[in-house]
Scaffold this motif. Structure first.
Motif, short mmCIF file in Angstrom:
data_model
loop_
_atom_site.label_atom_id
_atom_site.label_comp_id
_atom_site.label_asym_id
_atom_site.label_seq_id
_atom_site.Cartn_x
_atom_site.Cartn_y
_atom_site.Cartn_z
N ALA A 100 43.46 66.43 66.92
CA ALA A 100 42.92 66.09 68.22
C ALA A 100 42.62 67.38 68.98
CB ALA A 100 43.91 65.25 69.01
N VAL A 101 41.51 67.37 69.68
CA VAL A 101 41.11 68.52 70.49
C VAL A 101 40.90 68.01 71.91
CG1 VAL A 101 39.37 70.30 70.84
CG2 VAL A 101 39.99 69.62 68.52
N ASP A 102 41.67 68.55 72.86
CA ASP A 102 41.52 68.15 74.26
C ASP A 102 40.18 68.64 74.79
OD1 ASP A 102 43.95 66.88 74.53
OD2 ASP A 102 44.99 68.73 75.08
N ARG A 103 39.51 67.80 75.54
CA ARG A 103 38.28 68.22 76.21
C ARG A 103 38.64 69.06 77.42
NH1 ARG A 103 34.30 62.95 75.93
NH2 ARG A 103 34.30 62.82 73.66
N PRO A 104 37.80 70.04 77.76
CA PRO A 104 38.14 70.95 78.86
C PRO A 104 37.93 70.34 80.24
CG PRO A 104 36.04 71.56 77.90
CD PRO A 104 36.61 70.44 77.05
N TYR A 105 37.58 69.10 80.33
CA TYR A 105 37.36 68.46 81.63
C TYR A 105 38.01 67.08 81.62
CZ TYR A 105 33.80 66.07 78.89
OH TYR A 105 33.16 65.36 77.92
N THR A 106 38.17 66.53 82.79
CA THR A 106 38.70 65.18 82.89
C THR A 106 37.61 64.26 83.44
OG1 THR A 106 39.54 65.55 85.12
CG2 THR A 106 41.05 65.98 83.29
N ARG A 134 42.76 62.31 80.99
CA ARG A 134 42.51 63.30 79.95
C ARG A 134 41.84 62.61 78.77
NH1 ARG A 134 42.45 68.34 80.66
NH2 ARG A 134 43.38 68.81 78.68
N GLU A 135 40.92 63.32 78.14
CA GLU A 135 40.26 62.80 76.96
C GLU A 135 40.40 63.79 75.82
OE1 GLU A 135 36.23 61.68 77.61
OE2 GLU A 135 36.72 60.24 79.16
N ALA A 136 40.40 63.29 74.61
CA ALA A 136 40.51 64.13 73.43
C ALA A 136 39.56 63.61 72.36
CB ALA A 136 41.93 64.14 72.90
N GLN A 159 58.24 72.96 74.71
CA GLN A 159 57.26 73.49 75.64
C GLN A 159 56.05 72.57 75.73
OE1 GLN A 159 56.20 77.34 74.24
NE2 GLN A 159 58.16 78.26 74.70
N PRO A 160 55.47 72.45 76.93
CA PRO A 160 54.23 71.67 77.04
C PRO A 160 53.09 72.42 76.37
CG PRO A 160 54.76 72.69 79.13
CD PRO A 160 55.92 72.96 78.21
N ALA A 161 52.09 71.71 75.93
CA ALA A 161 50.95 72.33 75.28
C ALA A 161 50.17 73.18 76.28
CB ALA A 161 50.03 71.25 74.71
N PRO A 162 49.74 74.39 75.88
CA PRO A 162 48.97 75.23 76.79
C PRO A 162 47.59 74.63 77.05
CG PRO A 162 49.04 76.21 74.61
CD PRO A 162 49.95 75.01 74.58
N GLN A 163 47.05 74.94 78.21
CA GLN A 163 45.76 74.38 78.59
C GLN A 163 44.59 75.32 78.33
OE1 GLN A 163 45.47 71.21 79.52
NE2 GLN A 163 47.65 71.08 79.12
N SER A 164 44.86 76.55 77.88
CA SER A 164 43.76 77.48 77.63
C SER A 164 44.11 78.39 76.47
CB SER A 164 43.48 78.30 78.88
OG SER A 164 44.59 79.13 79.16
N MET A 165 43.12 79.13 75.98
CA MET A 165 43.30 80.03 74.85
C MET A 165 44.12 81.26 75.21
SD MET A 165 41.93 78.62 72.26
CE MET A 165 41.67 79.91 71.06
#
Length: 101
Positions: A1-7, A12-14, A80-86
């Motif tokens: 799954a890849v999170d989309r960078p926007y909501t 949240r969408e993936a 740990q929560p998943a990071p939101q950016s690279m």
């Protein structure tokens, strides 16, 4: 799954992208990776067509994995929560403006 960078509408969408592995890579992933653990995969995009049982034509897009790399330990996944950016994947390397050629 890849999170989309926007909501969209505050949710949240993936995208769920099928990845195909073979040989030692698939054996390693099957033995050491669990649901929710992040991997870095490299490969080629493959788009193929097939005929469904009902006679309709279907298209499938998938990644044929050439290389997979663990980017977190199992202990990190639950703590740990998943990071939101690279930026969270490592240190930033300073840019050298001199080109060597």
């Amino acid at each position: 799954a890849v999170d989309r960078p926007y909501t969209k509408d505050g949710s949240r969408e993936a995208d769920f992208i099928p990845c195909v592995t073979w040989g030692k890579t698939s054996e390693t992933i099957g033995n050491y990776v669990h649901k929710g653990q992040r991997l870095l995969v490299e490969g080629r995009l493959q788009i193929r067509r097939y005929d469904a049982k009902d006679g309709s034509k279907r298209w499938v897009t998938e990644v044929i994995v050439n290389h997979a790399e663990f980017i977190e330990r199992k202990e990190q996944t639950s703590q740990q929560p998943a990071p939101q950016s690279m930026e969270s994947f490592g240190q930033q390397v300073p840019f050298d403006e001199e080109i060597p050629f």
